[in-house]
Design a protein around this motif. Structure first.
Motif, PDB file in Angstrom:
ATOM      1  N   UNK A   1      39.712  43.487  31.063  1.00 22.62           N
ATOM      2  CA  UNK A   1      40.955  43.322  31.835  1.00 22.62           C
ATOM      3  C   UNK A   1      41.144  41.859  32.221  1.00 22.62           C
TER       4      UNK A   1
ATOM      5  N   UNK B   1      43.616  42.740  43.820  1.00 18.69           N
ATOM      6  CA  UNK B   1      43.245  41.759  42.817  1.00 18.69           C
ATOM      7  C   UNK B   1      41.950  41.023  43.114  1.00 18.69           C
TER       8      UNK B   1
ATOM      9  N   UNK C   1      36.345  45.915  33.304  1.00 15.92           N
ATOM     10  CA  UNK C   1      36.798  44.806  34.147  1.00 15.92           C
ATOM     11  C   UNK C   1      36.771  43.478  33.389  1.00 15.92           C
TER      12      UNK C   1
ATOM     13  N   UNK D   1      38.880  41.588  42.076  1.00 12.73           N
ATOM     14  CA  UNK D   1      37.639  42.344  42.233  1.00 12.73           C
ATOM     15  C   UNK D   1      36.779  42.366  40.979  1.00 12.73           C
ATOM     16  N   UNK D   2      37.373  42.051  39.834  1.00 17.71           N
ATOM     17  CA  UNK D   2      36.706  42.248  38.557  1.00 17.71           C
ATOM     18  C   UNK D   2      35.359  41.566  38.448  1.00 17.71           C
TER      19      UNK D   2
ATOM     20  N   UNK E   1      33.433  40.429  40.817  1.00 18.55           N
ATOM     21  CA  UNK E   1      32.493  41.017  41.776  1.00 18.55           C
ATOM     22  C   UNK E   1      31.872  42.296  41.209  1.00 18.55           C
ATOM     23  N   UNK E   2      32.705  43.123  40.599  1.00 14.89           N
ATOM     24  CA  UNK E   2      32.206  44.384  40.036  1.00 14.89           C
ATOM     25  C   UNK E   2      31.216  44.104  38.907  1.00 14.89           C
TER      26      UNK E   2
END
Lengths: 112, 143
Positions: free
Chosen positions: B51, B108, B48, B110-111, B113-114
């Protein structure tokens, strides 16, 4: 044969799409395009069989959310079938495990 | 048994390289002793982060450098894995980097948060000369 979807088949009134492999930022644009093509036929029930998806990141999850919106928008239903532990873990982190309708058993998904 | 080693690599910002980095992270996390479930989550966090660099730092240019260091860490009797990612793209104000509200279900965003959910320590810094440096640590046995 498509790249992101290993198979798309019709079972009665249900359409079953089968993605495979690792759905990440490289693969998800292709999956998105192919799933949108499937949705153009407006299947009343669409099952995405996730058994062969070994990995999924947030780009893959976003694709599933887009598909949900598309299907929901024309009044259809979307079911996710048997995500692997890795993929299910991703849903849980994103707090989407309660958002999607998920079945572990194919026959049960077909009957739903 | 050999001590886990530090791994450094420079990759281009091509999504095709994500798989390679994930494998390197999985191997290092396994050597440090993380469970399979934790190993997968660490690989996901790194995926993530990369990305986000590709999408935001480099605006989807696929030929830009990203430096990655995967380093076993130990402190106060505990051990873990440090992951350090440095890009040379658009400098982002670290104060503005945050995850979105998950109650708003949409594609979209979410990166981050993860990353913050999975890793125990996460720090973004503006890097000297431009770009952003991300430092992350996951400790063993820390949920």
């Amino acid at each position: 044969m498509s790249k992101a979807l290993r198979d798309v088949r019709q079972v009665g009134s249900t359409t079953v799409a089968v993605p495979a492999g690792e759905v990440d930022l490289q693969q998800s644009p292709g999956l998105y395009r192919e799933m949108m093509a499937v949705c153009k036929g407006k299947p009343s029930k669409l099952i995405i069989d996730l058994r062969e998806v070994s990995y999924m990141d947030s780009s893959g999850v976003s694709t599933l959310v887009e598909v949900f919106r598309m299907v929901n928008g024309y009044g259809g239903s979307l079911i996710l079938l048997a995500p692997t532990d890795r993929v299910r873990s991703m849903f849980e982190i994103a707090k989407l495990d309660q958002f999607f309708t998920i079945f572990e058993d194919e026959q049960e998904a077909m009957k739903a | 048994m050999a001590l886990p080693k530090c791994v450094e690599m420079r990759v281009l910002s091509d999504p095709a390289n994500l798989r390679v980095v994930r494998e390197a992270v999985r191997r290092s996390a396994g050597e440090v002793g993380f469970s399979e479930a934790d190993t997968e989550q660490i690989a996901l966090a790194v995926d993530e982060a990369l990305a986000n660099v590709i999408k935001h730092g480099y605006d989807q240019q696929y030929d830009q450098p990203i430096d990655i260091r995967i380093e076993p860490v130990a402190e106060s009797g505990r051990s873990g894995l440090g992951l350090f990612i440095r890009d040379f793209g658009a400098t982002v104000d670290p104060e503005t980097i945050c995850g979105r509200d998950l109650a708003d279900v949409r594609p979209g965003g979410l990166g981050v948060h993860i990353i913050t959910s999975v890793m125990d320590e996460v720090r973004y810094e503006s890097a000297e000369g431009g770009g952003t440096r991300l430092s992350m640590v996951k400790w063993r046995g820390h949920e």
